[in-house]
Design a protein around this motif. Structure first.
Motif, PDB file in Angstrom:
ATOM      1  N   ILE A  65       0.847  -1.193   0.000  1.00  0.00           N
ATOM      2  CA  ILE A  65       0.000   0.000   0.000  1.00  0.00           C
ATOM      3  C   ILE A  65       0.881   1.242   0.000  1.00  0.00           C
ATOM      4  O   ILE A  65       2.080   1.167   0.273  1.00  0.00           O
ATOM      5  CB  ILE A  65      -0.977   0.029   1.201  1.00  0.00           C
ATOM      6  CG1 ILE A  65      -0.215   0.020   2.537  1.00  0.00           C
ATOM      7  CG2 ILE A  65      -1.954  -1.141   1.119  1.00  0.00           C
ATOM      8  CD1 ILE A  65      -1.097   0.209   3.769  1.00  0.00           C
ATOM      9  N   ILE A  66       0.263   2.370  -0.294  1.00  0.00           N
ATOM     10  CA  ILE A  66       0.947   3.660  -0.228  1.00  0.00           C
ATOM     11  C   ILE A  66       0.386   4.385   0.990  1.00  0.00           C
ATOM     12  O   ILE A  66      -0.808   4.676   1.039  1.00  0.00           O
ATOM     13  CB  ILE A  66       0.728   4.477  -1.516  1.00  0.00           C
ATOM     14  CG1 ILE A  66       1.249   3.702  -2.728  1.00  0.00           C
ATOM     15  CG2 ILE A  66       1.407   5.849  -1.397  1.00  0.00           C
ATOM     16  CD1 ILE A  66       0.952   4.367  -4.066  1.00  0.00           C
ATOM     17  N   VAL A  67       1.254   4.630   1.977  1.00  0.00           N
ATOM     18  CA  VAL A  67       0.790   5.250   3.216  1.00  0.00           C
ATOM     19  C   VAL A  67       1.221   6.716   3.279  1.00  0.00           C
ATOM     20  O   VAL A  67       2.246   7.099   2.738  1.00  0.00           O
ATOM     21  CB  VAL A  67       1.271   4.487   4.469  1.00  0.00           C
ATOM     22  CG1 VAL A  67       0.738   3.070   4.468  1.00  0.00           C
ATOM     23  CG2 VAL A  67       2.775   4.464   4.585  1.00  0.00           C
ATOM     24  N   TYR A  68       0.399   7.490   3.982  1.00  0.00           N
ATOM     25  CA  TYR A  68       0.632   8.926   4.126  1.00  0.00           C
ATOM     26  C   TYR A  68       0.796   9.316   5.587  1.00  0.00           C
ATOM     27  O   TYR A  68       1.257  10.407   5.888  1.00  0.00           O
ATOM     28  CB  TYR A  68      -0.525   9.716   3.509  1.00  0.00           C
ATOM     29  CG  TYR A  68      -0.977   9.129   2.195  1.00  0.00           C
ATOM     30  CD1 TYR A  68      -0.233   9.331   1.034  1.00  0.00           C
ATOM     31  CD2 TYR A  68      -2.107   8.335   2.122  1.00  0.00           C
ATOM     32  CE1 TYR A  68      -0.619   8.768  -0.163  1.00  0.00           C
ATOM     33  CE2 TYR A  68      -2.495   7.772   0.927  1.00  0.00           C
ATOM     34  CZ  TYR A  68      -1.748   7.988  -0.207  1.00  0.00           C
ATOM     35  OH  TYR A  68      -2.131   7.411  -1.394  1.00  0.00           O
ATOM     36  N   SER A  69       0.366   8.424   6.483  1.00  0.00           N
ATOM     37  CA  SER A  69       0.460   8.697   7.916  1.00  0.00           C
ATOM     38  C   SER A  69       0.644   7.362   8.641  1.00  0.00           C
ATOM     39  O   SER A  69       0.319   6.299   8.084  1.00  0.00           O
ATOM     40  CB  SER A  69      -0.813   9.387   8.419  1.00  0.00           C
ATOM     41  OG  SER A  69      -1.902   8.471   8.388  1.00  0.00           O
ATOM     42  N   PRO A  70       1.132   7.390   9.881  1.00  0.00           N
ATOM     43  CA  PRO A  70       1.299   6.137  10.640  1.00  0.00           C
ATOM     44  C   PRO A  70      -0.003   5.356  10.797  1.00  0.00           C
ATOM     45  O   PRO A  70       0.006   4.132  10.814  1.00  0.00           O
ATOM     46  CB  PRO A  70       1.824   6.612  11.992  1.00  0.00           C
ATOM     47  CG  PRO A  70       2.474   7.928  11.707  1.00  0.00           C
ATOM     48  CD  PRO A  70       1.657   8.543  10.600  1.00  0.00           C
ATOM     49  N   GLU A  71      -1.131   6.048  10.866  1.00  0.00           N
ATOM     50  CA  GLU A  71      -2.427   5.387  11.010  1.00  0.00           C
ATOM     51  C   GLU A  71      -2.753   4.508   9.815  1.00  0.00           C
ATOM     52  O   GLU A  71      -3.431   3.490   9.936  1.00  0.00           O
ATOM     53  CB  GLU A  71      -3.544   6.421  11.217  1.00  0.00           C
ATOM     54  CG  GLU A  71      -3.464   7.178  12.515  1.00  0.00           C
ATOM     55  CD  GLU A  71      -2.448   8.329  12.467  1.00  0.00           C
ATOM     56  OE1 GLU A  71      -2.152   8.858  11.373  1.00  0.00           O
ATOM     57  OE2 GLU A  71      -1.925   8.676  13.538  1.00  0.00           O
TER      58      GLU A  71
END
Length: 98
Positions: A65-71
């Motif tokens: 996946i491509i994540v933008y935040s730790p959540e």
């Protein structure tokens, strides 16, 4: 990492219509960062950068996946038409959206 640093051509696919033809996307991988660029056609996405973030193996779905935040790393739902992070198939070179 499942893919080496570099520039690649990926295919865009719709999660709800995986056999439907779509555009090609330029993908740049540098370390854990990925940038997805539309230089093909503006009928689906605007031309230019359409996604940018950190590549992360999502254990719950068994997908990159491509994540933008730790959540985002703990998201219950990813890709497709969920509200979660985008899925990118590094082996098949496919960027999935709804």
């Amino acid at each position: 990492m499942a893919i080496s640093d570099g520039e690649y051509v990926f295919q865009h696919k719709f999660a709800e219509h995986p056999n439907m033809s779509s555009i090609q996307l330029n993908v740049i991988v540098k370390g854990v960062l990925v940038t997805v660029i539309n230089a093909d056609d503006d009928a689906i996405f605007p031309l230019g950068i359409i996604d940018h973030g950190e590549l992360f193996w999502h254990k719950g779905s068994g997908q990159w996946i491509i994540v933008y935040s730790p959540e985002d790393k703990d998201a219950k739902d990813v890709g497709g038409c969920s509200a979660g992070p985008s899925v990118i198939d590094l082996k098949g070179k496919v960027y999935w959206t709804c």
